[in-house]
Design a protein around this motif. Sequence first.
Motif, short mmCIF file in Angstrom:
data_model
loop_
_atom_site.label_atom_id
_atom_site.label_comp_id
_atom_site.label_asym_id
_atom_site.label_seq_id
_atom_site.Cartn_x
_atom_site.Cartn_y
_atom_site.Cartn_z
N GLU A 177 4.90 7.59 -4.55
CA GLU A 177 4.77 6.75 -3.53
C GLU A 177 4.43 6.99 -2.30
O GLU A 177 4.61 7.99 -1.54
N GLN A 178 3.10 6.31 -1.62
CA GLN A 178 2.67 6.63 -0.54
C GLN A 178 3.48 5.83 0.57
O GLN A 178 3.76 4.75 0.68
N MET A 179 3.79 6.89 1.66
CA MET A 179 4.45 6.46 2.94
C MET A 179 3.64 6.51 4.22
O MET A 179 3.07 7.59 4.30
N TYR A 180 3.48 5.50 4.90
CA TYR A 180 2.78 5.56 6.37
C TYR A 180 3.87 4.99 7.16
O TYR A 180 4.78 4.62 7.16
N LEU A 181 3.46 5.37 8.78
CA LEU A 181 4.19 4.95 9.72
C LEU A 181 3.51 3.87 10.12
O LEU A 181 2.33 3.59 10.26
N TYR A 182 4.28 2.75 10.53
CA TYR A 182 3.85 1.23 10.91
C TYR A 182 4.52 0.75 12.25
O TYR A 182 5.28 1.35 12.65
N TYR A 244 9.87 -0.61 17.69
CA TYR A 244 10.08 0.67 17.03
C TYR A 244 8.92 0.70 16.02
O TYR A 244 8.26 -0.11 15.43
N LEU A 245 8.85 2.26 15.76
CA LEU A 245 7.66 2.61 14.91
C LEU A 245 8.75 2.88 13.36
O LEU A 245 9.87 3.05 13.61
N GLY A 246 8.12 2.78 12.37
CA GLY A 246 9.10 3.00 11.15
C GLY A 246 8.17 3.39 10.10
O GLY A 246 6.90 2.74 9.82
N TYR A 247 8.76 4.08 9.01
CA TYR A 247 8.14 4.30 7.79
C TYR A 247 8.38 3.31 6.74
O TYR A 247 9.59 2.87 6.62
N LEU A 248 7.43 3.01 5.94
CA LEU A 248 7.54 2.22 4.76
C LEU A 248 6.56 2.49 3.67
O LEU A 248 5.40 3.16 3.97
N PRO A 249 6.90 2.23 2.48
CA PRO A 249 6.12 2.49 1.16
C PRO A 249 4.84 1.54 1.35
O PRO A 249 4.86 0.41 1.89
N ASP A 250 3.38 2.01 1.36
CA ASP A 250 2.40 1.14 1.51
C ASP A 250 2.59 -0.02 0.72
O ASP A 250 1.91 -1.09 1.09
N HIS A 251 2.87 -0.14 -0.61
CA HIS A 251 2.83 -1.14 -1.50
C HIS A 251 3.79 -2.31 -0.77
O HIS A 251 3.42 -3.57 -1.26
N TYR A 252 4.89 -1.90 -0.30
CA TYR A 252 5.78 -2.88 0.37
C TYR A 252 5.33 -3.26 1.76
O TYR A 252 5.54 -4.56 2.06
N ALA A 253 4.53 -2.58 2.56
CA ALA A 253 4.19 -2.98 3.84
C ALA A 253 3.04 -3.80 3.61
O ALA A 253 2.58 -4.36 4.48
N LYS A 254 2.27 -3.65 2.53
CA LYS A 254 0.87 -4.29 2.29
C LYS A 254 1.02 -6.11 2.65
O LYS A 254 0.33 -6.37 3.30
N GLN A 255 2.14 -6.54 2.38
CA GLN A 255 2.10 -8.06 2.50
C GLN A 255 2.12 -8.20 3.98
O GLN A 255 1.82 -9.28 4.40
N PHE A 256 2.80 -7.37 4.78
CA PHE A 256 2.94 -7.63 6.21
C PHE A 256 1.49 -7.25 6.79
O PHE A 256 1.19 -7.82 7.89
N VAL A 257 0.87 -6.16 6.30
CA VAL A 257 -0.21 -5.88 6.99
C VAL A 257 -1.36 -6.95 6.71
O VAL A 257 -2.05 -7.35 7.71
N TYR A 272 3.35 10.78 4.21
CA TYR A 272 4.04 11.52 3.35
C TYR A 272 3.92 10.88 2.09
O TYR A 272 3.87 9.68 1.99
N LEU A 273 3.89 11.85 0.85
CA LEU A 273 3.81 11.20 -0.50
C LEU A 273 5.33 11.54 -1.05
O LEU A 273 5.58 12.71 -0.96
N CYS A 274 5.67 10.53 -1.64
CA CYS A 274 7.19 10.63 -2.09
C CYS A 274 7.04 10.55 -3.67
O CYS A 274 6.60 9.65 -4.17
N GLU A 275 7.67 11.56 -4.34
CA GLU A 275 7.90 11.36 -5.77
C GLU A 275 9.21 11.04 -6.21
O GLU A 275 10.24 11.38 -5.85
N PHE A 276 9.14 9.97 -7.15
CA PHE A 276 10.38 9.50 -7.93
C PHE A 276 10.62 10.18 -9.01
O PHE A 276 9.85 10.48 -9.90
#
Length: 308
Positions: A177-182, A244-257, A272-276
Motif C-alpha cells: 500500500e502506497q502512503m502519501y502525505l496530504y 493538519y497534514l496527514g498520511y493516507l493510502p493513495d487508493h483511499y485518498a484518490k476520491q478526495f483528490v 512510504y510503502l506499507c506491506e500487508f
Amino acid sequence: MATKVLGQLSDIDLRLLRVFRVVAESGGVSAAEVELNIGRSTISRHLKDLEIRLGVVLCRRGRSGFALTEEGQTIYKASLRLLAAMDEFRGEVNDVHQQMTGNISIVLFDKTVTNPQAAISKALRLFERAAPKVELEVFVEPLNEIERGLLDGRFQVGVVPLQRTASGIHYEPLFKEQMYLYCGRQHSFWDKSEISNAEILAAKYAGLGYMSPNMQIGQQLSMQRAATGYDQEAIATLIMSGCYLGYLPDHYAKQFVEQGMMKSVGEATFQYLCEFSTAYRLSPKPSRVVDTFIQCLRQAHDLVAVPS
C-alpha cells in the motif's frame, strides 16, 4: 461471595460464559440485548447465575455505568481461551468427519477494501465455495487490537500492516500500500506550487494514535503531531479541516483528490510503502477451517505457501 472450588463445567456453564463474553465486549447488558437476541432481564439472570456458579462478582451495573470487576476481567480473559479451545476442538472433530462447519473470525486493518492490490474479497469468495457451511465474522481493528485478539483466540486470521512482529504470531506477505502525505483545500499549502521540507516539518500533523507504520514514520521524520486519529477516516476528516497534514493510502485518498478536496505534498521525501501480511497464531495448530481460509488468501493474491 464465599470462596468455592469450581467443579466440572457443563453445557449450561459454557452457555453462561458465552453470554458473559458478549456482555463484556458490548459494554453492558443493554448493548448486548440485540447481539444475543434475548431480553435484558434474562441476560441479567444469566450473569447472576454465572456469578453464583463461579463464586465471584463479575461486573458492576448501575447508574454509574457498566464495568468489569478485577475478577470479572480475569474470568473474561480465561473464557476467551476456553471458548477458543472449544472452537479448536470442534474444528478437529469436523476434520475427522471431513466437513467444515462452525465459524471463523477474520480481522482486517482499516481501509483495505479500496486497495486494488488487496484481494481479500476474492479470498472470501473462494472460501465460501470451499466451506459454504462455515459462518464468517469480519472485524476491522487497529494493529494492537488485532495482535491481542489473535493471541487470545478472539480472532483466527488477521490482515495487518507489517510494522513489527509479535511473538507467537506467524506473518506472510500479501500485498502493498502506497502512503502519501496530504493537505486539505483550506490549508495554507493548497495554492503553493513549491513547499520545502522545512515548511512541512513545521506544519501541524495528524497521526494515528497507536503503534503502526504511520506512527513509526511520523517519529522518524520528526513530524509535529498536533492531532490524533484512531482510524483512516478520522485522519481524512482532520486533513479536510485545513488545519493538519496527514498520511493516507493513495487508493483511499484518490476520491478526495479527484473531488478537489485534498492534494499530496512532499512526495519526494514524505511518502512510504506499507506491506500487508496475513497473521495467524501458530499454537495451537490452525484448524482445517482456518488453514483453508489462509490458503484462499494465498490463492487470491497469487502466492504459494510460505514455510513457517
